[in-house]
Write an enzyme that holds these catalytic residues in place. Structure first.
Site, PDB file in Angstrom:
ATOM      1  N   ASP A  99       0.854  -1.189   0.000  1.00  0.00           N
ATOM      2  CA  ASP A  99       0.000   0.000   0.000  1.00  0.00           C
ATOM      3  C   ASP A  99       0.891   1.241   0.000  1.00  0.00           C
ATOM      4  O   ASP A  99       1.341   1.710   1.054  1.00  0.00           O
ATOM      5  CB  ASP A  99      -0.922   0.001   1.220  1.00  0.00           C
ATOM      6  CG  ASP A  99      -2.023  -1.044   1.120  1.00  0.00           C
ATOM      7  OD1 ASP A  99      -1.799  -2.076   0.452  1.00  0.00           O
ATOM      8  OD2 ASP A  99      -3.090  -0.851   1.732  1.00  0.00           O
ATOM      9  N   LYS A 173      -6.831   3.563  -2.942  1.00  0.00           N
ATOM     10  CA  LYS A 173      -7.208   3.486  -1.518  1.00  0.00           C
ATOM     11  C   LYS A 173      -7.405   4.891  -0.970  1.00  0.00           C
ATOM     12  O   LYS A 173      -6.639   5.797  -1.293  1.00  0.00           O
ATOM     13  CB  LYS A 173      -6.114   2.732  -0.762  1.00  0.00           C
ATOM     14  CG  LYS A 173      -6.300   2.645   0.747  1.00  0.00           C
ATOM     15  CD  LYS A 173      -5.145   1.851   1.364  1.00  0.00           C
ATOM     16  CE  LYS A 173      -5.153   1.907   2.880  1.00  0.00           C
ATOM     17  NZ  LYS A 173      -4.002   1.155   3.451  1.00  0.00           N
ATOM     18  N   LYS A 207     -10.360   0.609  -2.248  1.00  0.00           N
ATOM     19  CA  LYS A 207     -10.310   0.231  -0.837  1.00  0.00           C
ATOM     20  C   LYS A 207     -10.682   1.437   0.009  1.00  0.00           C
ATOM     21  O   LYS A 207     -10.116   2.519  -0.147  1.00  0.00           O
ATOM     22  CB  LYS A 207      -8.918  -0.272  -0.449  1.00  0.00           C
ATOM     23  CG  LYS A 207      -8.773  -0.560   1.055  1.00  0.00           C
ATOM     24  CD  LYS A 207      -7.391  -1.115   1.389  1.00  0.00           C
ATOM     25  CE  LYS A 207      -7.209  -1.232   2.907  1.00  0.00           C
ATOM     26  NZ  LYS A 207      -5.902  -1.828   3.255  1.00  0.00           N
TER      27      LYS A 207
END
Length: 247
Positions: A99, A173, A207
């Site tokens: 990430d 995300k 996400k």
């Protein structure tokens, strides 16, 4: 719906952030990893220095829990080379998912080329090693227009440079969960920000991280279209309770 399949159980506090000694904080992290194993969450999201620990615990338990980690967290302003070095070390230590914090400050300043470059190179490194890649855009630092534009930029870079069969391995995300907002405004995923991301990310996945504190909110995000939810209160959410977690 098995909500655990959507939950990335997350523990990312440094010793100072947690107000704990190194040994105490290590014990907390171990507890989160063990809980993810016991509860069969999708993934445990842990800091880079604890990836090897998570890998050992998961292998010893013969568990299928995935290991995620954060790259250039939480500011995202490091050089591309530093991001890649950190990501490669995490891959070597057993991480399944990377990430990255996108350099949203550079994007806001108009340095689109460097942001494109880090998205391309960071995604390439992950996909070349069969890892899932997520790009954190920090929605609380952006207005709606910039959320749409940065999400679109990530999508366009990936679609232009990679084959369609890997699109399900790349996410946009929402948040680190550590961004400092004024007046106690939300610092993570909101329905409004996630809706904008979903409108602009496809065929990439989204996400939602930060701010999802109840089972109802998690279901709402899933019904909107998110495929993963990051939370440090995963067990409470899975049990239908409200978490007091801030990220």
């Amino acid at each position: 719906m098995n909500i655990k399949n959507y939950l990335d159980s997350t523990y990312l506090k440094t010793n100072s952030q947690a107000g704990l000694s190194e040994n105490e904080n290590e014990a907390v992290a171990q507890g989160f990893i063990q809980e993810a194993i016991d509860e069969e969450f999708k993934l445990i999201m842990i800091r880079p220095e604890r990836v090897a620990l998570a890998k050992k615990m998961i292998v010893d338990a013969d568990s299928k829990v995935l290991i995620g980690t954060v790259i250039d967290f939480p500011e995202g302003t490091s050089s591309i080379a530093k991001k890649l070095d950190e990501a490669l070390e995490c891959i070597q230590n057993g991480a399944d998912e990377l990430d990255y914090v996108c350099n949203y400050e550079a994007f806001k300043a108009g340095d689109v080329d460097s942001v494109k470059d880090e998205i391309l190179k960071g995604t390439q490194l992950g996909l070349d090693n069969n890892k899932t890649v997520k790009w954190i855009i920090e929605v609380a630092a952006l207005n709606d227009k910039l959320i749409a534009e940065l999400t679109t930029l990530i999508r366009n870079v990936v679609v232009a440079n990679f084959k369609s069969e890997v699109y399900n391995s790349v996410f946009v995300k929402s948040s680190t969960g550590f961004y400092k907002t004024e007046n106690d405004l939300p610092n993570g995923a909101t329905v409004a920000s996630i809706t904008i991301m979903l409108q602009n990310a496809a065929p990439l996945l989204v996400k939602a991280a930060g701010g999802v504190r109840t089972y109802k909110e998690a279901v709402e995000m899933i019904e909107l279209g998110v495929k993963r939810i990051g939370t440090s209160g995963a067990k409470a959410i899975a049990n239908g309770e409200e978490t007091s977690s801030k990220y």
